[in-house]
Design a protein around this motif. Structure first.
Motif, PDB file in Angstrom:
ATOM      1  N   ARG A   1      54.130 -27.661 -17.939  1.00  0.00           N
ATOM      2  CA  ARG A   1      53.935 -27.251 -19.321  1.00  0.00           C
ATOM      3  C   ARG A   1      55.227 -27.536 -20.101  1.00  0.00           C
ATOM      4  N   ILE A   2      55.174 -28.529 -20.968  1.00  0.00           N
ATOM      5  CA  ILE A   2      56.360 -28.923 -21.737  1.00  0.00           C
ATOM      6  C   ILE A   2      56.313 -28.266 -23.120  1.00  0.00           C
ATOM      7  N   THR A   3      57.429 -27.665 -23.501  1.00  0.00           N
ATOM      8  CA  THR A   3      57.537 -27.110 -24.848  1.00  0.00           C
ATOM      9  C   THR A   3      58.709 -27.767 -25.554  1.00  0.00           C
ATOM     10  N   THR A   4      58.444 -28.284 -26.742  1.00  0.00           N
ATOM     11  CA  THR A   4      59.507 -28.899 -27.539  1.00  0.00           C
ATOM     12  C   THR A   4      59.743 -28.059 -28.793  1.00  0.00           C
ATOM     13  N   ILE A   5      60.727 -28.449 -29.557  1.00  0.00           N
ATOM     14  CA  ILE A   5      61.037 -27.704 -30.792  1.00  0.00           C
ATOM     15  C   ILE A   5      59.805 -27.652 -31.699  1.00  0.00           C
ATOM     16  N   GLU A   6      58.987 -28.690 -31.649  1.00  0.00           N
ATOM     17  CA  GLU A   6      57.803 -28.716 -32.520  1.00  0.00           C
ATOM     18  C   GLU A   6      56.782 -27.661 -32.097  1.00  0.00           C
ATOM     19  N   GLY A   7      56.865 -27.220 -30.840  1.00  0.00           N
ATOM     20  CA  GLY A   7      55.898 -26.248 -30.354  1.00  0.00           C
ATOM     21  C   GLY A   7      56.425 -24.827 -30.325  1.00  0.00           C
ATOM     22  N   LEU A   8      57.628 -24.661 -30.834  1.00  0.00           N
ATOM     23  CA  LEU A   8      58.240 -23.328 -30.743  1.00  0.00           C
ATOM     24  C   LEU A   8      57.553 -22.337 -31.663  1.00  0.00           C
ATOM     25  N   ALA A   9      57.221 -22.783 -32.840  1.00  0.00           N
ATOM     26  CA  ALA A   9      56.534 -21.923 -33.805  1.00  0.00           C
ATOM     27  C   ALA A   9      55.485 -22.777 -34.494  1.00  0.00           C
ATOM     28  N   PRO A  10      54.372 -22.968 -33.827  1.00  0.00           N
ATOM     29  CA  PRO A  10      53.428 -23.996 -34.263  1.00  0.00           C
ATOM     30  C   PRO A  10      52.737 -23.714 -35.600  1.00  0.00           C
TER      31      PRO A  10
END
Lengths: 179, 735, 329
Positions: A97-106
């Motif tokens: 499960r990859i989380t990037t800055i774009e997914g931090l506060a979607p």
């Protein structure tokens, strides 16, 4: 707020690969789960997780500062743990499960850490910032944001050449205090 | 002049207007851009430092998967030299002959469908060199020495008589190493041709320079070139010039007929985009027993590339910082087979100040005088070379308020006398007189019928806060809330702006923005000059004030109306005006234009057994003229100080003595300060608006770095009794 | 990067068989060394066998040792409470090595197999590197020397072994469990690494295709104290200039058991046997510590650029001994 001018297209999957890789380059089929979305990609086996995100998925938030695991600008989370995406082969991260800055506060809101970074001027040029924020969010999850000494030590894998370190620490303390 | 009543927009720490973009990863840096059909480039470098290319075999690279072109000096077209710029000559145009001038010189560019393919193919290029022995050391007697490179050597009074009159003479040889700018953003270029028109995304601090250079090199009209840099991942000087890799990317894009992206690697960042050159400095200072300076001599020796320019007057600081009747300063450059040096944050000052302020500390120690007192005693109220009063100078307040905030009075002057457990404690300080720099700039301001404003100029914000402070300044000048102002930059299609560099952009751009806003108000007054319905009819610019989106007669807030009302009544969608600024003459108006001043106070801890050095506290007291945003200005000073800590303790670009190869060209080997190295810091701003320009600012981008190395070295002396005259100050020097 | 075929292993025997039979195949675990060196062009396998899906993780405990699966990450090992309580110098060395991001990726097996940081080794444009191209010479000896070794060097190589955690593990006589095509074997860490001699390209006793499956770490006696000190220019995130890992058992001011190893100075993680001999049954005090430090560095062969390390390593060891001897248990 500055706008992005519209004449240019963002990097996207078509951009890097549409011209067609020669057949003799080994390819891999990879399913990457990024920010809760599955992406099926056919990649040159050499493509790193960082380049897959940036060049093939258009997620350019993670930055390339050294491509050698030495600056932290490409920090993302894999299964909730921070890693440097430049030293991760994309194929190896299938199923994680990859989380990037774009997914931090979607949902268009800012994550408390993002808001704290903005409030405390915890960046200047902003290039290291997505990596710093991903690291800072992980730091809190690791339980290492409790002391000044720990914040300094465990944020030292993220270089900031503009020298925003004191403000980065202040932002982390503030975000932690907010819960 | 129009009176400003809504001053709240300027001064306090408004959050950066670009913060939401930066914290969400939505700010797009040059290497975040792409185009359909984009292809990728990689560079091949010389592995020798001097000689000629006898043969270059590109066959394996050309047949490697995905490769679309391999360009070398044998296949490149003739390209023109870049223009002479405000910062000197352009770097040599690449691929024009077979000569090798330094290790790491670009000798081929490979274009392929993917970055992986391009980089691999680049590794397949084979080169046969005719080697010559490289010149790599500033002391090499065979090397060409350039005397007085900028005509800035100075000689006043009679230094021999000055030294003869001295009771105490101190001095010695100070050395500083090569430092590499290393902005975190890898310098990148994305180039796309459409016929003779060209769009370039580039990690530049100066879009118009890129445009002018590419137009000259490729012999195409400037009007067809658009250079974009809305966000740049730092620069610290590395983005001031149009480096060969930019030209090669544009060339490659023309050759393959597709958009091309080149992202430099971190090792390439050490050889491709400049660096702070090393220096060897001889300094002598003489003084009376009472502490009056009687003579200073300061000689600087720096390295420079074989066929390039670099402005690096290392010794000049000694000519303009103190009241001393007899001063001689002299600079020389030695031509070597090294990558082109270039400006790095605080160029010349960063090196020269280390020698000057260290030597003054030695003098204070010899005299048994407090280092702050020595500097106050030799304070220069007038510019020492021009003999004119400064346009502003609050350096005295920097010393006094900085010392107060730091607790300097607690310093026991005896070296080694202060301890904290196992650690030796040292207090050190240094003064900084940063030179003034400003060049012409233009801006354009527009007010729309909805009461919002657009202001723009082709400047860059490399982390300096330009977006934010120009938004604030525009809001103030137009009497608008900051939320109603949109400031835009980073596009060569906008009005001309100079580089973000030399601590000169804020004043140049700020005064252009101020002029554009004032001209815009004048436009509004012009529209209503015969308007019987307007309470502003016939008002002159100096009779009105602006606030709350309105223009009104000064002193009579009810005698006015809003921008929106004026535009609506006259059927106008918007009004626009241009503004320009020109720098004040150095001796214009009977005063010497001043740059920023500062005083640095540093506390270090030294573990004498293990040689460990830590910076425990820093207080920076800065006279930066009028501060437009305390938050971003403070960040500039803190950030500069972090760079100064790196210069003082870590940073040294190491060159292999035999080959000229950079031996530590990675972030694992070239050390910059990390989070744990940097203490919390205090920054205080003193002084007030500078008199030389209408907006009263002085740039603060570099004054934060300068002085840190000397203050650390002086603190090390105070802690240990050891005088370190060579940077960086590492464990091996302190054992 | 040289193109390669990516193979995801699902079974250890199969993975070992594939790599053993293919001289151009390599394992891929955490990737932090392997991928880095492939990008630099130093390593160019045609086939990369990803072993991270193999069941080689997990930590198990007995009364006398910890068995750590080779794919355990450095962060996972540092989080083990027994490591923290019973082997503090291992815990300290783990956390002082690399960044958290890298510790989340790097495995313990991979850490022990990490390659030299030498910039002459890591840059294929440098022709002379016996480790990379046997017989080509050593550019580092005539180059910038500061980060190189002073112990265990030869005229053919001065590259340093930069692992932190290998230092206390060497002091503890950790054991490596190894699987090969012909079966399994156990190798003491103290006999695992090979000094460069005239074959710097052979860094350890592993044969091609052999895979480290686990690291067995003996626990210290309950009365032991231990500590790891790392000296470097920066406060954090840098390889050691010098480091020392020390474990002592003391009785009435006399040292009964001593385990000492050094980092930042050796071509291999450096067990300081001579220092241990000095310390054993000697009174804990300054004279003993100085004698031990001198013994530890007795064989040093510094170059001009590494001369300071002889003194610095001795002082680092003395400081570590003082700290351990003086510490409250």
């Amino acid at each position: 707020m500055p706008r992005n001018r519209g004449a240019m297209t963002q990097v996207d999957a078509a951009g890097a690969t549409s011209t067609g890789a020669a057949p003799e380059v080994p390819q891999v089929e990879v399913t990457l789960t990024v920010n809760d979305t599955e992406h099926h990609l056919r990649l040159d086996s050499r493509v790193t997780l960082l380049d897959a995100l940036r060049d093939h998925l258009g997620l350019t938030g993670a930055k390339k500062g050294c491509d050698q695991g030495a600056c932290g600008a490409c920090t993302v989370m894999a299964d909730g743990k921070r890693v440097v995406a430049c030293l991760a082969l994309a194929a190896q991260y299938e199923g994680r499960r990859i989380t990037t800055i774009e997914g931090l506060a979607p949902n268009g809101e800012l994550h408390p850490m993002q808001a704290a970074f903005a409030r405390h001027d915890a960046f200047q040029c902003g290039y290291c910032t997505p990596g710093q924020i991903m690291s800072a969010v992980s730091l809190v999850a690791e339980g290492r944001a409790g002391s000044e000494e720990d914040i300094r030590e465990f944020m030292s894998g993220n270089l900031c050449r503009c020298g925003a370190y004191p403000n980065i620490r202040a932002a982390i303390r503030d975000a932690l205090a907010e819960g | 002049m129009t009176t400003l009543e809504a001053a709240r927009a300027v001064g306090p720490g408004l959050d950066r207007v670009d913060a939401p973009m930066k914290v969400t990863g939505k700010a797009h840096y040059p290497n975040d851009f792409g185009y359909p059909g984009l292809v990728h480039a990689a560079l091949v470098h010389s592995t020798v430092a001097a000689g000629r290319i006898r043969g270059i075999d590109t066959s394996a690279a050309e047949t490697a998967p995905g490769v679309q072109a391999v360009i070398t000096h044998l296949t490149a077209p003739r390209l023109e030299p870049g223009p002479m710029t405000l910062l000197g000559a352009s770097p040599p145009t690449p691929f024009q002959d077979d000569r090798i001038l330094h290790h790491g010189q670009h000798i081929a560019i490979v274009v392929a469908s993917s970055p992986e393919q391009a980089r691999h193919a680049a590794s397949l290029v084979r080169v046969d060199y005719e080697r010559s022995e490289p010149l790599l050391d500033v002391h090499d007697p065979r090397a060409t020495v350039v005397e007085n490179p900028w005509g800035l050597d100075s000689d006043r009074g009679d230094v021999d008589a000055g030294f003869a009159a001295a009771d105490v003479v101190v001095g010695g040889t100070f050395t500083t190493p090569d430092n590499t700018n290393n902005p975190l953003g890898l310098m990148s270029t994305v180039a796309s041709w459409n016929g003779d028109s060209l769009t370039v995304h580039d990690s530049t601090q100066w879009p118009h320079n890129v445009r002018a250079t590419l137009a000259a090199v490729f012999k195409v009209p400037e009007s067809g070139i658009r250079v974009l840099a809305p966000y740049v991942g730092g620069g610290f000087g590395a983005g001031l010039r149009v480096w060969p890799h930019v030209i090669l990317t544009v060339l490659a894009a023309r050759q393959v007929g597709k958009p091309v992206k080149l992202v430099l690697t971190r090792p390439e960042m050490f050889t491709s985009v400049g660096h702070r050159p090393d220096s060897v400095q001889q300094i002598r200072i003489g003084a009376t027993r009472a502490g009056d300076l009687t003579a200073i001599t300061h000689e600087g020796l720096s390295s420079v590339a074989m066929e390039d320019d670099d402005y690096e007057p290392v010794s000049l600081c000694s000519a303009v910082s103190y009241a001393c009747p007899n001063v001689r300063t002299q600079d020389r450059q030695v031509r070597l087979n090294i990558p082109c040096p270039g400006s790095m944050r605080g160029p010349a000052e960063g090196q020269g100040n280390f020698a000057l302020e260290s030597a003054l500390d030695e003098l204070a120690h010899e005299l048994g005088m407090d280092p702050v007192e020595l500097r106050l005693r030799n304070y220069c109220e007038e510019h020492p070379l021009l003999g004119l009063p400064w346009s502003s100078k609050a350096l005295r307040d920097c010393y006094l308020q900085g010392a107060e905030r730091f607790g300097w009075s607690r310093r026991d002057p005896r070296p080694g006398s202060m301890r904290d457990g196992r650690w030796l404690v040292g207090y050190g300080m240094a003064g900084v007189s940063y030179p003034h720099y400003q060049v012409p700039c233009q801006a354009r301001a527009s007010l729309h019928r909805d009461g919002s404003a657009d202001v723009r100029s082709a400047a860059t914000d490399i982390g300096t806060g330009t977006y934010t402070i120009m938004t604030q300044l525009s809001a103030e000048q137009l009497g608008l809330d900051v939320s109603r102002v949109h400031f835009d930059l980073g596009d060569s299609d906008m009005p001309y702006a100079p580089q973000a560099g030399g601590s000169g952009l804020t004043s140049a751009l700020g005064n252009a923005v101020g002029a554009a806003c004032r001209n815009l108000i004048r436009e509004f007054l012009d529209v209503v000059k015969d308007d019987a319905d307007s309470p502003l009819r016939g008002a002159a610019p100096d009779e009105v004030s602006v606030s709350g989106g309105r223009i009104h007669r000064t002193g009579a807030p009810d005698q006015g109306e809003s921008y929106t009302d004026i535009l609506t009544r006259h059927g106008l969608e918007e009004l626009s005006a241009d503004g320009r600024s020109t720098p004040p003459q150095p001796d214009g108006g009977g005063m010497a234009t001043a740059g920023a001043f500062g005083a640095k106070f540093v506390e270090v801890r030294v573990d004498p057994d293990l040689g460990l050095l830590r910076v425990a506290r820093v207080v920076s007291a800065i006279d930066g003229g009028r501060i437009l945003n305390e938050k971003t200005a403070t960040s500039q000073i803190v950030g500069g100080t972090v760079g100064g800590i790196g210069q003082a303790m870590f940073e040294e670009t190491a060159t292999d003595p035999g080959t000229g190869r950079i031996a530590n060209a990675t972030f694992g080997d070239y050390l910059v300060a990390v989070n744990a190295d940097v203490p919390d810091m205090e920054v205080i701003f003193v002084g007030g608006p500078d008199r030389a320009t209408p907006i009263g600012t002085k740039g603060v981008g570099e004054v934060g770095l300068v002085g840190v190395a000397a203050a650390v070295a002086n603190a090390v002396h105070h802690a240990t009794g050891r005088r370190i005259r060579s940077l960086p100050i590492t464990i091996d020097q302190l054992l | 990067m040289h193109p390669f075929e990516y193979v995801r292993a699902t079974d250890s025997d199969q993975a070992v068989a594939v790599v053993t039979e293919d001289p151009s195949a390599s394992y891929l675990a955490g990737g932090t060394t392997q991928l880095d060196l492939m990008k630099d062009g130093v390593l160019d396998p045609d086939r990369l066998v990803d072993i991270t899906r193999l069941p080689l993780g997990g930590i198990s405990h007995t009364d006398s040792s910890i068995r750590v699966g080779a794919l355990t990450t450095m962060e996972e090992l540092a989080a083990d409470p027994v490591v923290r309580e019973r082997l503090p110098f291992v815990w300290e060395a783990l956390l002082l090595g690399a960044s958290t991001q890298l510790r989340n990726m790097a495995t313990i097996g991979g850490n022990l197999l990490q390659r030299a940081r030498c910039r002459y080794f890591r840059d294929p444009t440098v022709a002379a590197c016996n480790k990379r191209s046997p017989g080509s010479g050593c550019a580092a000896i005539a180059g910038i020397q500061r980060m190189h070794a002073i112990l265990g060097t030869s005229d053919h190589c001065i590259a340093l072994h930069a692992s932190d955690v290998a230092v206390p593990l060497t002091a503890l006589d950790a054991l490596l469990h190894v699987q090969g095509a012909d079966g399994t074997r156990t190798v003491p860490l103290t006999q695992f690494y090979l000094p460069p001699g005239d074959t710097p390209h052979i860094e350890n006793v592993l044969r091609h295709g052999e895979l480290i499956t686990a690291v067995e770490i003996p626990l210290l006696p309950a009365a032991a104290r231990s500590h790891y000190i790392k000296v470097r220019d920066r406060v954090s995130y840098e390889f050691a200039l010098t480091s020392a890992g020390v474990a002592l058992v003391q009785e009435d001011g006399v040292i009964r058991e001593a385990r000492v190893a050094l980092g930042g100075v050796g071509t291999v993680p450096w067990r300081a046997w001579d220092a241990e001999d000095v310390l054993r049954d000697a009174p804990a005090g300054a004279d003993t510590f100085l004698a031990a430090a001198r013994a530890a560095l007795g064989g040093a062969r510094p170059l001009p650029g590494t001369a300071f390390k002889v003194e610095l390593a001795q002082r680092t060891l003395i400081r570590t001994l003082e700290t351990v001897a003086g510490a409250e248990s």
